[in-house]
Design a protein around this motif. Structure first.
Motif, PDB file in Angstrom:
ATOM      1  N   GLN A 122     101.785 -46.226  47.816  1.00 22.55           N
ATOM      2  CA  GLN A 122     100.671 -46.415  48.743  1.00 22.55           C
ATOM      3  C   GLN A 122      99.482 -45.542  48.362  1.00 22.55           C
ATOM      4  OE1 GLN A 122     101.081 -45.081  52.835  1.00 22.55           O
ATOM      5  NE2 GLN A 122      99.616 -46.625  53.565  1.00 22.55           N
ATOM      6  N   ILE A 123      99.752 -44.301  47.979  1.00 24.13           N
ATOM      7  CA  ILE A 123      98.676 -43.402  47.549  1.00 24.13           C
ATOM      8  C   ILE A 123      97.918 -44.014  46.368  1.00 24.13           C
ATOM      9  CG2 ILE A 123      98.194 -41.172  46.456  1.00 24.13           C
ATOM     10  CD1 ILE A 123     100.560 -40.039  48.130  1.00 24.13           C
ATOM     11  N   ASN A 124      98.662 -44.548  45.408  1.00 24.02           N
ATOM     12  CA  ASN A 124      98.035 -45.137  44.216  1.00 24.02           C
ATOM     13  C   ASN A 124      97.153 -46.335  44.548  1.00 24.02           C
ATOM     14  OD1 ASN A 124      99.171 -43.246  42.481  1.00 24.02           O
ATOM     15  ND2 ASN A 124     100.989 -44.496  42.080  1.00 24.02           N
ATOM     16  N   HIS A 125      97.464 -47.028  45.638  1.00 18.94           N
ATOM     17  CA  HIS A 125      96.654 -48.172  46.046  1.00 18.94           C
ATOM     18  C   HIS A 125      95.221 -47.766  46.399  1.00 18.94           C
ATOM     19  CE1 HIS A 125     100.113 -51.164  47.157  1.00 18.94           C
ATOM     20  NE2 HIS A 125     100.073 -50.852  45.888  1.00 18.94           N
ATOM     21  N   TYR A 126      95.010 -46.499  46.711  1.00 16.43           N
ATOM     22  CA  TYR A 126      93.678 -46.030  47.091  1.00 16.43           C
ATOM     23  C   TYR A 126      92.861 -45.525  45.900  1.00 16.43           C
ATOM     24  CZ  TYR A 126      94.805 -46.466  52.041  1.00 16.43           C
ATOM     25  OH  TYR A 126      95.134 -46.967  53.280  1.00 16.43           O
ATOM     26  N   ALA A 127      93.435 -45.589  44.716  1.00 15.78           N
ATOM     27  CA  ALA A 127      92.709 -45.137  43.524  1.00 15.78           C
ATOM     28  C   ALA A 127      91.456 -45.987  43.309  1.00 15.78           C
ATOM     29  CB  ALA A 127      93.610 -45.222  42.296  1.00 15.78           C
ATOM     30  N   ASP A 128      90.367 -45.336  42.918  1.00 16.15           N
ATOM     31  CA  ASP A 128      89.103 -46.010  42.608  1.00 16.15           C
ATOM     32  C   ASP A 128      88.562 -46.831  43.777  1.00 16.15           C
ATOM     33  OD1 ASP A 128      89.210 -45.018  39.953  1.00 16.15           O
ATOM     34  OD2 ASP A 128      90.613 -46.628  39.421  1.00 16.15           O
ATOM     35  N   THR A 129      88.730 -46.309  44.984  1.00 18.13           N
ATOM     36  CA  THR A 129      88.138 -46.925  46.173  1.00 18.13           C
ATOM     37  C   THR A 129      87.164 -45.925  46.795  1.00 18.13           C
ATOM     38  OG1 THR A 129      89.814 -46.076  47.711  1.00 18.13           O
ATOM     39  CG2 THR A 129      90.291 -48.179  46.598  1.00 18.13           C
ATOM     40  N   LEU A 180     112.091 -32.652  53.664  1.00 16.63           N
ATOM     41  CA  LEU A 180     111.853 -32.975  52.261  1.00 16.63           C
ATOM     42  C   LEU A 180     111.992 -31.711  51.416  1.00 16.63           C
ATOM     43  CD1 LEU A 180     108.754 -35.373  52.385  1.00 16.63           C
ATOM     44  CD2 LEU A 180     111.187 -35.954  52.389  1.00 16.63           C
ATOM     45  N   SER A 181     112.503 -31.875  50.225  1.00 17.62           N
ATOM     46  CA  SER A 181     112.650 -30.740  49.313  1.00 17.62           C
ATOM     47  C   SER A 181     111.296 -30.371  48.702  1.00 17.62           C
ATOM     48  CB  SER A 181     113.638 -31.091  48.198  1.00 17.62           C
ATOM     49  OG  SER A 181     113.090 -32.101  47.367  1.00 17.62           O
ATOM     50  N   ILE A 182     111.224 -29.190  48.124  1.00 17.31           N
ATOM     51  CA  ILE A 182     109.995 -28.770  47.457  1.00 17.31           C
ATOM     52  C   ILE A 182     109.664 -29.721  46.308  1.00 17.31           C
ATOM     53  CG2 ILE A 182     108.913 -26.939  46.100  1.00 17.31           C
ATOM     54  CD1 ILE A 182     109.133 -26.316  49.083  1.00 17.31           C
ATOM     55  N   SER A 183     110.662 -30.181  45.584  1.00 15.52           N
ATOM     56  CA  SER A 183     110.397 -31.102  44.470  1.00 15.52           C
ATOM     57  C   SER A 183     109.845 -32.431  44.974  1.00 15.52           C
ATOM     58  CB  SER A 183     111.674 -31.330  43.649  1.00 15.52           C
ATOM     59  OG  SER A 183     112.675 -31.956  44.423  1.00 15.52           O
ATOM     60  N   GLN A 184     110.341 -32.908  46.121  1.00 16.29           N
ATOM     61  CA  GLN A 184     109.806 -34.146  46.691  1.00 16.29           C
ATOM     62  C   GLN A 184     108.360 -33.951  47.154  1.00 16.29           C
ATOM     63  OE1 GLN A 184     112.970 -34.636  49.581  1.00 16.29           O
ATOM     64  NE2 GLN A 184     113.793 -36.427  48.497  1.00 16.29           N
ATOM     65  N   LEU A 185     108.098 -32.832  47.802  1.00 17.49           N
ATOM     66  CA  LEU A 185     106.740 -32.538  48.241  1.00 17.49           C
ATOM     67  C   LEU A 185     105.785 -32.398  47.057  1.00 17.49           C
ATOM     68  CD1 LEU A 185     107.542 -29.948  51.058  1.00 17.49           C
ATOM     69  CD2 LEU A 185     106.616 -32.249  51.391  1.00 17.49           C
ATOM     70  N   LYS A 186     106.299 -31.836  45.968  1.00 21.73           N
ATOM     71  CA  LYS A 186     105.472 -31.664  44.770  1.00 21.73           C
ATOM     72  C   LYS A 186     105.081 -33.017  44.194  1.00 21.73           C
ATOM     73  CE  LYS A 186     106.475 -28.214  42.190  1.00 21.73           C
ATOM     74  NZ  LYS A 186     107.149 -27.293  41.221  1.00 21.73           N
ATOM     75  N   LYS A 187     106.003 -33.965  44.165  1.00 19.63           N
ATOM     76  CA  LYS A 187     105.687 -35.312  43.684  1.00 19.63           C
ATOM     77  C   LYS A 187     104.587 -35.952  44.525  1.00 19.63           C
ATOM     78  CE  LYS A 187     110.258 -36.508  41.795  1.00 19.63           C
ATOM     79  NZ  LYS A 187     111.440 -37.392  41.958  1.00 19.63           N
ATOM     80  N   ILE A 188     104.701 -35.795  45.846  1.00 17.37           N
ATOM     81  CA  ILE A 188     103.702 -36.366  46.752  1.00 17.37           C
ATOM     82  C   ILE A 188     102.338 -35.740  46.498  1.00 17.37           C
ATOM     83  CG2 ILE A 188     103.019 -36.555  49.177  1.00 17.37           C
ATOM     84  CD1 ILE A 188     106.062 -36.591  49.842  1.00 17.37           C
ATOM     85  N   TYR A 189     102.315 -34.417  46.419  1.00 10.83           N
ATOM     86  CA  TYR A 189     101.034 -33.729  46.276  1.00 10.83           C
ATOM     87  C   TYR A 189     100.375 -34.025  44.931  1.00 10.83           C
ATOM     88  CZ  TYR A 189      97.497 -30.090  46.450  1.00 10.83           C
ATOM     89  OH  TYR A 189      96.301 -29.409  46.438  1.00 10.83           O
ATOM     90  N   ARG A 190     101.176 -34.140  43.885  1.00 14.23           N
ATOM     91  CA  ARG A 190     100.611 -34.484  42.580  1.00 14.23           C
ATOM     92  C   ARG A 190      99.955 -35.855  42.618  1.00 14.23           C
ATOM     93  NH1 ARG A 190     105.434 -32.217  38.559  1.00 14.23           N
ATOM     94  NH2 ARG A 190     104.708 -30.038  38.497  1.00 14.23           N
ATOM     95  N   ALA A 191     100.570 -36.787  43.335  1.00 15.00           N
ATOM     96  CA  ALA A 191      99.973 -38.120  43.462  1.00 15.00           C
ATOM     97  C   ALA A 191      98.650 -38.047  44.215  1.00 15.00           C
ATOM     98  CB  ALA A 191     100.940 -39.056  44.181  1.00 15.00           C
ATOM     99  N   VAL A 192      98.613 -37.246  45.284  1.00 18.00           N
ATOM    100  CA  VAL A 192      97.377 -37.061  46.043  1.00 18.00           C
ATOM    101  C   VAL A 192      96.299 -36.453  45.150  1.00 18.00           C
ATOM    102  CG1 VAL A 192      96.318 -35.783  47.955  1.00 18.00           C
ATOM    103  CG2 VAL A 192      98.538 -36.895  48.277  1.00 18.00           C
ATOM    104  N   GLN A 193      96.677 -35.459  44.338  1.00 15.50           N
ATOM    105  CA  GLN A 193      95.717 -34.823  43.427  1.00 15.50           C
ATOM    106  C   GLN A 193      95.152 -35.813  42.406  1.00 15.50           C
ATOM    107  OE1 GLN A 193      98.322 -31.544  42.090  1.00 15.50           O
ATOM    108  NE2 GLN A 193      96.671 -30.134  42.674  1.00 15.50           N
ATOM    109  N   ARG A 194      96.000 -36.707  41.902  1.00 15.29           N
ATOM    110  CA  ARG A 194      95.562 -37.672  40.895  1.00 15.29           C
ATOM    111  C   ARG A 194      94.559 -38.668  41.469  1.00 15.29           C
ATOM    112  NH1 ARG A 194     101.094 -37.953  39.554  1.00 15.29           N
ATOM    113  NH2 ARG A 194     101.252 -39.911  40.711  1.00 15.29           N
TER     114      ARG A 194
END
Length: 385
Positions: A39-46, A66-80
């Motif tokens: 879902q996060i990726n769907h907002y790219a370039d909008t 959620l584990s720290i590793s799961q949260l890290k995946k989410i946050y990295r996607a938000v950063q991208r």
């Protein structure tokens, strides 16, 4: 400037008062993270990703499941995807999930504010609320959070429980203040229809605290926390100077925010700045995991509707709302009927009106919803909006 809210719908069990969307199927957490990233990726370039994001808030549910590793995946996607310039990054947690290693992991991720649902240190009240933690776990979590290095964190308190005495509430308040938290969110218990308490009320097994007793609870909370050095900056929120919640303040100021995850709300001004749209992601984890991110509800808000909402939100805060802002941004003029009401409420000590700034007093905050409803409904249909 905008904010992002991420809804994590997982909980260990159902609190008796909660009507937020949640599930107890913990085996779906990895699938949820992957769907959220999609879902996060769907907002790219909008145009959503082009706007500067100043706050991120991960709420729920129970995000600390959620584990720290799961949260890290989410946050990295938000950063991208998004243009981040964060002032505040908040994560909600339950006391029974708090461990030193987990707190260190959050800090390494960039989280700079925690929000912990303590609610009470009274074991009987925790059982009544069907909380997943005990009083001892709450004490330990407060100790760990205080020693963690987080400069800003908030803890939740619930008052106005059926049968709760002022002495019991006072004991709770002293327990909270013993840890010297920088921020406390204090909520009056509300009985919502689709909750365990709602069913108990319908069946005649629950008698809510009277309005008079609830007002006494409000007075005790407000007086005790302000005397401790906290600012009562919103009906339900108290903070030491400079420790106010930035993300929540954006809600109250009508700033853009994007909701991600099932059951999350969003609000966004349209380009004309004369209308806005609010929508709700469908609160259905199964559909969400299948890649169905459609909205369950969406409403287009006209300027006068936004004006009434801004009036309501502003009056719930210590900053109040200026009639100048209402006129310039929302094209909303306070009419003579409303001015007469404002004058009456000022005489009764519930409201102040000085140089165009409307603010509720402590007495007014106790009945904020009633005053706001009266003030909005007094405007005549043919009056300028």
């Amino acid at each position: 400037m905008a904010g992002i809210y991420i809804h994590v719908p997982f909980c260990k069990q159902a609190c008796s008062y909660c009507d937020f969307y949640f599930v107890t199927r913990d085996q779906e957490r990895n699938h949820y993270v992957e769907a959220l990233i999609t879902q996060i990726n769907h907002y790219a370039d909008t145009f959503y990703s082009a706007e500067t994001i100043k706050t991120v808030y991960i709420g729920g549910g129970t995000p600390s499941l959620l584990s720290i590793s799961q949260l890290k995946k989410i946050y990295r996607a938000v950063q991208r995807v998004f243009n981040l310039d964060l002032e505040e990054f908040t994560l909600e947690m339950n006391p029974d999930d708090v461990e030193p290693e987990y707190l260190r992991g959050l800090m390494s991720l960039g989280v700079n504010r925690c929000s912990m649902g303590v609610q009470s240190f009274d074991e009987d009240l925790l059982k009544f609320m069907n909380r997943s933690h005990t009083a001892d776990q709450a004490v330990r979590a407060m100790e760990l959070l205080g020693a963690s290095g987080f400069d800003i964190y908030t803890v939740d308190l619930i008052y106005g429980n059926p049968g709760q005495s002022l002495n019991s509430l006072n004991t709770d308040l002293k327990s909270f203040l013993a840890f010297d938290p920088p921020h406390i969110s204090a909520y009056s218990l509300t009985v919502e229809p689709r909750t365990r308490l709602g069913k108990m009320y319908e069946n005649g097994k629950l008698k809510p605290l009277s309005d008079e007793k609830t007002a006494e609870h409000f007075d005790l909370v407000s007086e005790t926390l302000t005397e401790s050095g906290m600012n009562h900056y919103e009906v339900s929120n108290f903070a030491k100077p400079g420790k106010e919640a930035v993300h929540n303040t954006r809600y109250w100021n009508h700033e853009n925010y994007l909701g991600l995850g099932p059951g999350a709300h969003s609000f966004w001004w349209n380009e004309d700045q004369k209308t806005a749209i609010r929508w709700l992601n469908r609160p259905d984890l199964r559909k969400y995991l299948s890649g169905n991110f459609e909205h369950a509800e969406a409403e287009n808000l006209r300027l006068y509707e936004l004006a009434e909402e801004r009036l309501m939100l502003g009056l719930r805060t210590s900053n109040g709302i200026s009639t100048d802002e209402l006129e310039k941004k929302y094209e909303y003029q306070v009419d003579q009927h409303q001015l007469n009401y404002i004058y009456h409420q000022s005489r009764s000590g519930k409201l102040t009106y000085d140089e165009g700034l409307l603010r509720l007093t402590r007495e007014g905050l106790k009945v904020a919803d009633a005053i706001i409803l009266d003030l909005i409904s007094l405007k005549k249909p043919d009056a300028p909006r």
